[in-house]
Scaffold this motif. Structure first.
Motif, PDB file in Angstrom:
ATOM      1  N   ILE A  39       9.435 -10.607  -0.616  1.00  0.00           N
ATOM      2  CA  ILE A  39       8.774  -9.374  -0.192  1.00  0.00           C
ATOM      3  C   ILE A  39       9.814  -8.409   0.363  1.00  0.00           C
ATOM      4  CG2 ILE A  39       7.114  -8.400   1.447  1.00  0.00           C
ATOM      5  CD1 ILE A  39       5.529 -11.017   1.164  1.00  0.00           C
ATOM      6  N   ASP A  40       9.804  -7.176  -0.157  1.00  0.00           N
ATOM      7  CA  ASP A  40      10.774  -6.172   0.276  1.00  0.00           C
ATOM      8  C   ASP A  40      10.064  -5.010   0.978  1.00  0.00           C
ATOM      9  OD1 ASP A  40       9.619  -4.610  -1.733  1.00  0.00           O
ATOM     10  OD2 ASP A  40      11.291  -4.882  -3.120  1.00  0.00           O
ATOM     11  N   SER A  41      10.811  -3.947   1.269  1.00  0.00           N
ATOM     12  CA  SER A  41      10.250  -2.829   2.042  1.00  0.00           C
ATOM     13  C   SER A  41       9.118  -2.120   1.304  1.00  0.00           C
ATOM     14  CB  SER A  41      11.348  -1.840   2.413  1.00  0.00           C
ATOM     15  OG  SER A  41      11.987  -1.346   1.255  1.00  0.00           O
ATOM     16  N   ILE A  42       9.184  -2.034  -0.007  1.00  0.00           N
ATOM     17  CA  ILE A  42       8.094  -1.412  -0.775  1.00  0.00           C
ATOM     18  C   ILE A  42       6.837  -2.257  -0.650  1.00  0.00           C
ATOM     19  CG2 ILE A  42       7.320  -0.726  -3.079  1.00  0.00           C
ATOM     20  CD1 ILE A  42       9.561   1.047  -1.939  1.00  0.00           C
ATOM     21  N   ASP A  43       6.993  -3.579  -0.716  1.00  0.00           N
ATOM     22  CA  ASP A  43       5.855  -4.482  -0.552  1.00  0.00           C
ATOM     23  C   ASP A  43       5.244  -4.343   0.839  1.00  0.00           C
ATOM     24  OD1 ASP A  43       6.211  -5.581  -3.135  1.00  0.00           O
ATOM     25  OD2 ASP A  43       7.676  -7.015  -2.374  1.00  0.00           O
ATOM     26  N   VAL A  44       6.097  -4.164   1.848  1.00  0.00           N
ATOM     27  CA  VAL A  44       5.599  -3.986   3.217  1.00  0.00           C
ATOM     28  C   VAL A  44       4.727  -2.737   3.290  1.00  0.00           C
ATOM     29  CG1 VAL A  44       6.239  -3.524   5.614  1.00  0.00           C
ATOM     30  CG2 VAL A  44       7.488  -5.252   4.306  1.00  0.00           C
ATOM     31  N   LEU A  45       5.166  -1.657   2.659  1.00  0.00           N
ATOM     32  CA  LEU A  45       4.357  -0.437   2.644  1.00  0.00           C
ATOM     33  C   LEU A  45       3.003  -0.692   1.996  1.00  0.00           C
ATOM     34  CD1 LEU A  45       6.982   2.306   1.700  1.00  0.00           C
ATOM     35  CD2 LEU A  45       5.851   1.975   3.898  1.00  0.00           C
ATOM     36  N   GLU A  46       2.980  -1.449   0.908  1.00  0.00           N
ATOM     37  CA  GLU A  46       1.714  -1.777   0.250  1.00  0.00           C
ATOM     38  C   GLU A  46       0.820  -2.600   1.171  1.00  0.00           C
ATOM     39  OE1 GLU A  46       1.900  -3.222  -3.771  1.00  0.00           O
ATOM     40  OE2 GLU A  46       3.666  -2.002  -4.181  1.00  0.00           O
ATOM     41  N   MET A  47       1.413  -3.522   1.932  1.00  0.00           N
ATOM     42  CA  MET A  47       0.630  -4.327   2.868  1.00  0.00           C
ATOM     43  C   MET A  47       0.078  -3.469   4.003  1.00  0.00           C
ATOM     44  SD  MET A  47       2.589  -8.035   3.040  1.00  0.00           S
ATOM     45  CE  MET A  47       4.131  -7.429   3.690  1.00  0.00           C
TER      46      MET A  47
END
Length: 88
Positions: A39-47
């Motif tokens: 999980i990267d920073s883009i995934d964190v934004l989606e979460m």
């Protein structure tokens, strides 16, 4: 709590495209960000967007986000503590 945990497992697998992972294989204590899941920073934004949209809970700074997304268990705990009854 278990119902919310299972719901979040399904949502995370879906939004993060973790198609090779089944909900029953999702380790609730495993590190989410920077862990084995990739999980990267883009995934964190989606979460963050998912938590805000689905549970009405705003995560508005990085420090809080790091604690909340440390593991699935910490995410479940945060949603339960901050939910205003908007959870499905």
């Amino acid at each position: 709590m278990q119902e919310l945990t299972e719901e979040l497992k399904r949502k995370l697998i879906d939004i993060l495209n973790l198609s090779d992972l089944e909900p029953e294989d999702f380790d609730e204590q495993a590190q989410l960000v920077g862990g084995e899941l990739g999980i990267d920073s883009i995934d964190v934004l989606e979460m963050v967007v998912m938590v805000e949209k689905d549970y009405g809970i705003i995560i508005n700074n990085q420090e809080v986000g790091q604690k909340v997304f440390a593991s699935l268990a910490s995410l479940v705990e945060y949603i339960q503590e901050n939910s205003q009854g908007t959870s499905s």
